[in-house]
Design a protein around this motif. Structure first.
Motif, short mmCIF file in Angstrom:
data_model
loop_
_atom_site.label_atom_id
_atom_site.label_comp_id
_atom_site.label_asym_id
_atom_site.label_seq_id
_atom_site.Cartn_x
_atom_site.Cartn_y
_atom_site.Cartn_z
N THR A 59 -4.17 12.35 16.49
CA THR A 59 -5.25 11.90 15.61
C THR A 59 -5.23 10.40 15.37
O THR A 59 -6.24 9.83 14.95
N SER A 60 -4.12 9.74 15.63
CA SER A 60 -4.06 8.28 15.45
C SER A 60 -4.68 7.53 16.64
O SER A 60 -4.93 6.33 16.56
N LEU A 61 -4.93 8.25 17.73
CA LEU A 61 -5.48 7.63 18.93
C LEU A 61 -7.00 7.65 18.89
O LEU A 61 -7.60 8.56 18.35
N ARG A 62 -7.61 6.64 19.46
CA ARG A 62 -9.08 6.57 19.50
C ARG A 62 -9.57 6.77 20.91
O ARG A 62 -8.88 6.52 21.89
N PHE A 63 -10.80 7.23 21.00
CA PHE A 63 -11.41 7.57 22.29
C PHE A 63 -12.73 6.83 22.38
O PHE A 63 -13.52 6.82 21.44
N MET A 64 -12.96 6.21 23.51
CA MET A 64 -14.20 5.48 23.77
C MET A 64 -14.52 4.46 22.68
O MET A 64 -15.67 4.25 22.33
N ASP A 65 -13.48 3.85 22.14
CA ASP A 65 -13.62 2.81 21.12
C ASP A 65 -14.45 3.25 19.91
O ASP A 65 -15.11 2.44 19.28
N ASP A 66 -14.41 4.52 19.59
CA ASP A 66 -15.16 5.05 18.45
C ASP A 66 -14.17 5.51 17.39
O ASP A 66 -13.42 6.47 17.61
N PRO A 67 -14.13 4.87 16.23
CA PRO A 67 -13.15 5.24 15.20
C PRO A 67 -13.36 6.63 14.61
O PRO A 67 -12.48 7.16 13.95
N TRP A 68 -14.50 7.25 14.85
CA TRP A 68 -14.78 8.58 14.31
C TRP A 68 -14.48 9.70 15.30
O TRP A 68 -14.53 10.87 14.96
#
Length: 163
Positions: A59-68
């Motif tokens: 959950t601390s990792l982000r995907f596609m530069d989207d914080p949500w």
């Protein structure tokens, strides 16, 4: 022949857009379930590996530069093992409640692909596979649990079949 004997395993990534921050009361049941669901995955028949960030989850990792967006990525022996876990007694209650915690997304949120046995996919690799699925639909490069593709055939086997 099982995939582990062929030198291939099945990678999967799924993403979700949180309705509220992870520390909000709305997300409390989801967060409380992370450790038990992850433990169930790790003990499931056919489980190979899963992505982790800070702590024991991703959950601390982000995907596609989207914080949500939060990301879940794992590797399994084969599609049947993944399917059995996704619809298992431990995981199914979280599937049923996903709309409480996560917004519905119009684009594909889950993608699968074959990886050489022992390969741990990166977030960047998963992003590329998900983009490919969204742009091209299911292909041997990026597919879904419903539209699976067979194991890659080594060039030497393919050439022998053509003779």
């Amino acid at each position: 022949m099982t995939e582990e004997l062929t030198g291939w395993q099945l990678a999967q990534v799924n993403i979700a857009r949180m309705r509220e921050p992870l520390d909000s009361p709305l997300m409390a049941d989801f967060v409380a379930g992370l450790d038990p669901v992850n433990a169930a995955a790790e003990s499931a028949d056919g489980f190979v590996w899963r992505l982790t960030g800070e702590g024991n989850d991703a959950t601390s990792l982000r995907f596609m530069d989207d914080p949500w967006l939060i990301v879940n990525m794992s590797v399994w022996r084969d599609g049947e093992a993944l399917f059995e876990f996704v619809y298992s007694e431990e995981h199914r209650p979280f599937l049923k409640r996903r709309r409480e915690w996560f917004a519905r997304m119009q684009e594909a949120v889950t993608v699968l692909w074959w990886v050489p046995a022992g390969h741990e996919p990166t977030v960047a690799e998963a992003e590329a596979r998900l983009r490919a699925l969204r742009e091209d639909g299911p292909t041997p490069y990026a597919f879904t649990l419903a539209d699976r593709f067979p194991l890659p055939v080594p060039a030497t086997e393919s050439a022998a079949e053509d003779e």
